[in-house]
Design an enzyme around this catalytic site. Structure first.
Site, PDB file in Angstrom:
ATOM      1  N   PRO A 274       8.250 -12.602 -10.051  1.00  0.00           N
ATOM      2  CG  PRO A 274       7.340 -14.303 -11.388  1.00  0.00           C
ATOM      3  CD  PRO A 274       8.558 -13.429 -11.241  1.00  0.00           C
ATOM      4  NE  ARG A 276      -0.116 -10.552  -4.345  1.00  0.00           N
ATOM      5  CZ  ARG A 276      -0.205 -10.079  -3.090  1.00  0.00           C
ATOM      6  NH1 ARG A 276      -1.060 -10.597  -2.256  1.00  0.00           N
ATOM      7  NH2 ARG A 276       0.565  -9.077  -2.715  1.00  0.00           N
ATOM      8  NE  ARG A 312      -1.905 -11.174   1.382  1.00  0.00           N
ATOM      9  CZ  ARG A 312      -2.923 -10.679   0.748  1.00  0.00           C
ATOM     10  NH1 ARG A 312      -4.095 -11.278   0.791  1.00  0.00           N
ATOM     11  NH2 ARG A 312      -2.791  -9.576   0.044  1.00  0.00           N
ATOM     12  CE1 TYR A 316       0.109  -5.651   4.025  1.00  0.00           C
ATOM     13  CE2 TYR A 316      -0.533  -7.937   3.735  1.00  0.00           C
ATOM     14  CZ  TYR A 316       0.447  -6.976   3.886  1.00  0.00           C
ATOM     15  OH  TYR A 316       1.758  -7.345   3.890  1.00  0.00           O
ATOM     16  CB  CYS A 344      -6.370 -12.674  23.184  1.00  0.00           C
ATOM     17  SG  CYS A 344      -6.739 -14.287  23.847  1.00  0.00           S
ATOM     18  CD  GLU A 345      -3.891  -8.404  18.663  1.00  0.00           C
ATOM     19  OE1 GLU A 345      -4.372  -7.364  18.146  1.00  0.00           O
ATOM     20  OE2 GLU A 345      -2.695  -8.575  18.883  1.00  0.00           O
ATOM     21  CE1 TYR A 372       5.005 -11.718  -0.213  1.00  0.00           C
ATOM     22  CE2 TYR A 372       3.190 -11.791  -1.781  1.00  0.00           C
ATOM     23  CZ  TYR A 372       4.514 -11.532  -1.489  1.00  0.00           C
ATOM     24  OH  TYR A 372       5.350 -11.086  -2.484  1.00  0.00           O
TER      25      TYR A 372
HETATM   26  N1  LLP Z   1      10.400  -8.225  -5.939  1.00  0.00           N
HETATM   27  C1  LLP Z   1      10.529  -7.397  -4.883  1.00  0.00           C
HETATM   28  C2  LLP Z   1      11.701  -6.532  -4.800  1.00  0.00           C
HETATM   29  C3  LLP Z   1       9.525  -7.343  -3.906  1.00  0.00           C
HETATM   30  O1  LLP Z   1       9.657  -6.506  -2.884  1.00  0.00           O
HETATM   31  C4  LLP Z   1       8.393  -8.193  -4.025  1.00  0.00           C
HETATM   32  C5  LLP Z   1       7.342  -8.184  -3.012  1.00  0.00           C
HETATM   33  C6  LLP Z   1       8.322  -9.071  -5.118  1.00  0.00           C
HETATM   34  C7  LLP Z   1       9.337  -9.052  -6.061  1.00  0.00           C
HETATM   35  C8  LLP Z   1       7.180 -10.023  -5.334  1.00  0.00           C
HETATM   36  O2  LLP Z   1       5.969  -9.364  -5.502  1.00  0.00           O
HETATM   37  P1  LLP Z   1       4.665 -10.194  -5.948  1.00  0.00           P
HETATM   38  O3  LLP Z   1       4.909 -10.723  -7.337  1.00  0.00           O
HETATM   39  O4  LLP Z   1       4.485 -11.288  -4.975  1.00  0.00           O
HETATM   40  O5  LLP Z   1       3.575  -9.207  -5.896  1.00  0.00           O
HETATM   41  N2  LLP Z   1       2.820  -9.210   2.235  1.00  0.00           N
HETATM   42  C9  LLP Z   1       2.105  -8.532   1.170  1.00  0.00           C
HETATM   43  C10 LLP Z   1       2.924  -8.444  -0.087  1.00  0.00           C
HETATM   44  C11 LLP Z   1       4.264  -7.780   0.110  1.00  0.00           C
HETATM   45  C12 LLP Z   1       5.082  -7.760  -1.149  1.00  0.00           C
HETATM   46  C13 LLP Z   1       6.465  -7.355  -0.885  1.00  0.00           C
HETATM   47  N3  LLP Z   1       7.340  -7.396  -2.003  1.00  0.00           N
HETATM   48  C14 LLP Z   1       0.778  -9.224   0.954  1.00  0.00           C
HETATM   49  O6  LLP Z   1       0.465 -10.180   1.670  1.00  0.00           O
HETATM   50  O7  LLP Z   1      -0.020  -8.803   0.110  1.00  0.00           O
END
Ligand code: LLP
Length: 418
Positions: A274, A276, A312, A316, A344-345, A372
């Site tokens: 985990p 996020r 973000r 997104y 500037c965007e 993130y």
């Molecule tokens: N494990 C792997 C192999 C991953 O690629 C990721 C996230 C995680 C764990 C952790 O995922 P989480 O628990 O945080 O959801 N920048 C994007 C999120 C990209 C996630 C990439 N991989 C955002 O700001 O929403």
């Protein structure tokens, strides 16, 4: 557990008023709550207390040394995706024996560093990577512990940029090919098969995609066993979502109970990655309103944080709640604002259509910015990255200084005079 609360009309991080932090350390400024981080980790782990498990914090979501160090102290492992993240975890006092190494493009140098450190497992994402790892390990006289990241082809029902478990993603090996690649791995001299890995995406707010993925992984584990390949751990990746506005992601204990029920009596260690869910709601981005500008169709609040600080929304179209740090008494003056930065965007916005009572000089908190946020910050427009503060009760600690402008071009050179 929310460690960012209103007290006497002022938003606080634990016991410290955010306006105090802004006046002492300036803005933009990331503020984290130590107790929110600690509670999130403890709550996540508690659900699995009865089972053999390892929680590997996904470093990419927030690679701050102080945060890694806090989680290491709490017993966490780490999910890394680069040699840089490996170095950070080691510098923060993380235990190499609790590191899993994910990612589709590991270089030979990164593999060597991870083998030297003695990590827990490589999450291998292709047959070519497996061959390279076998060669690198063999040249070093080492055995590489391996899981294959399988792509269970389930729909995580999240934003397409952060969905990774579908057939057409670059991640993992196709489910149908997994058995034969495991058989190849079993025949390799310097590979030891330890586990099966999957990660289907991020900001997932329903349980069902996790359950579907786990079902498919368990089928594979059973099939491997029939072929004489014994699996010691299953890595179910990360991906549990958080509440940014009105989402209702699965509760940690419901997630854990569902996973443990599916696992049944199998004697396998469970690994999670985990990111996020552990840090997202433990941090805010503090910013000041520089200007208010009214145009024919919109009211703009131009703040001193921008897309380079928190990417973000621009990337997104992600929603982050935005709160005033001090609630104004004249709420009747509230207008609907576009909250935008100085970059500037036109894509440089932090929030659309936010009804707020504001004046120039007011402070805003961009909520749920712990994951993130700083990790994706850049120096676009030659903007120094923000200072980071960790609040612990009534104390504030600078965990990363604000960059100085001179730092931003310190590695550059102009051509010599002809
Ligand atoms: N494990 C792997 C192999 C991953 O690629 C990721 C996230 C995680 C764990 C952790 O995922 P989480 O628990 O945080 O959801 N920048 C994007 C999120 C990209 C996630 C990439 N991989 C955002 O700001 O929403």
């Amino acid at each position: 557990m929310n460690s960012f609360t209103q007290k006497n009309d002022t938003l606080h991080a634990e016991n410290v008023a955010l306006n105090q932090i802004a006046s002492e350390f300036g803005t933009p400024c990331y503020v984290y709550s130590k107790s929110a981080l600690t509670h999130a980790f403890e709550r996540f782990s508690a659900g699995f207390a009865a089972a053999n498990h390892l929680v590997c914090f996904a470093v990419k979501s927030n690679p701050s040394l102080a945060i890694l160090n806090l989680f290491a102290t709490l017993g966490a492992g780490f999910d890394i995706v680069s040699g840089g993240e490996l170095a950070r975890v080691l510098a923060a006092g993380g235990d190499p024996k609790k590191i899993v190494f994910s990612g589709v493009g590991k270089s030979a140098v990164e593999m060597q560093a991870a083998l030297n450190a003695g990590i827990f497992c490589f999450n291998v994402e292709s047959a070519s990577e497996l061959n390279r790892l076998n060669k690198v390990a063999s040249d070093m006289g080492k055995i590489a512990p391996v899981s294959l990241r399988v792509n269970p082809n389930v729909d995580a029902k999240t934003h397409p940029y952060i969905s990774t478990g579908l057939k057409n993603n670059k991640f993992g090996v196709a489910y149908e090919d997994a058995l034969s690649i495991y058989q190849q791995a079993a025949a390799m001299s310097n590979i030891a098969i330890h586990g099966v890995d999957c990660h289907i995406g991020s900001q997932i707010t329903e349980l069902s995609p996790f359950l579907d993925a786990f079902d498919r992984v368990l089928l594979l584990v059973d099939a491997l066993e029939e072929h004489g390949i014994h699996i010691q751990h299953i890595d179910l990746g990360g991906g549990i979502g958080i509440c940014y506005s009105d989402e209702t992601p699965p509760e940690f204990n419901a997630y854990a109970a569902a996973m443990l029920a599916k696992l049944g009596k199998r004697n396998v260690k469970l690994v999670f990655e985990p990111g996020r869910a552990l840090v997202g709601n433990a941090g805010v981005l503090l910013t000041k309103v520089e200007y208010i500008k009214h145009t024919e169709s919109k009211n703009f609040a131009i703040v001193d944080a921008a897309m380079n600080d928190l990417m973000r929304p621009a990337l997104y179209d992600a929603y982050h709640d935005i709160k005033t740090v001090q609630t104004r008494s004249d709420q009747s003056s509230a207008l609907t604002y576009e909250i935008v930065g100085p970059v500037c965007e036109s894509g440089d916005f932090l929030g659309h259509d936010r009804k707020l009572a504001l004046a120039e000089g007011d402070l805003l908190a961009i909520m749920s910015a712990g994951a993130y946020g700083m990790s994706m910050a850049s120096n676009y427009n030659t903007r120094p990255r923000a200072v980071e503060i960790m609040v612990d009760g009534s104390q504030c600690h600078v965990i990363r200084k604000r960059e100085r402008i001179a730092d931003l071009f310190a590695l550059e050179a102009v051509l010599p005079k002809p």
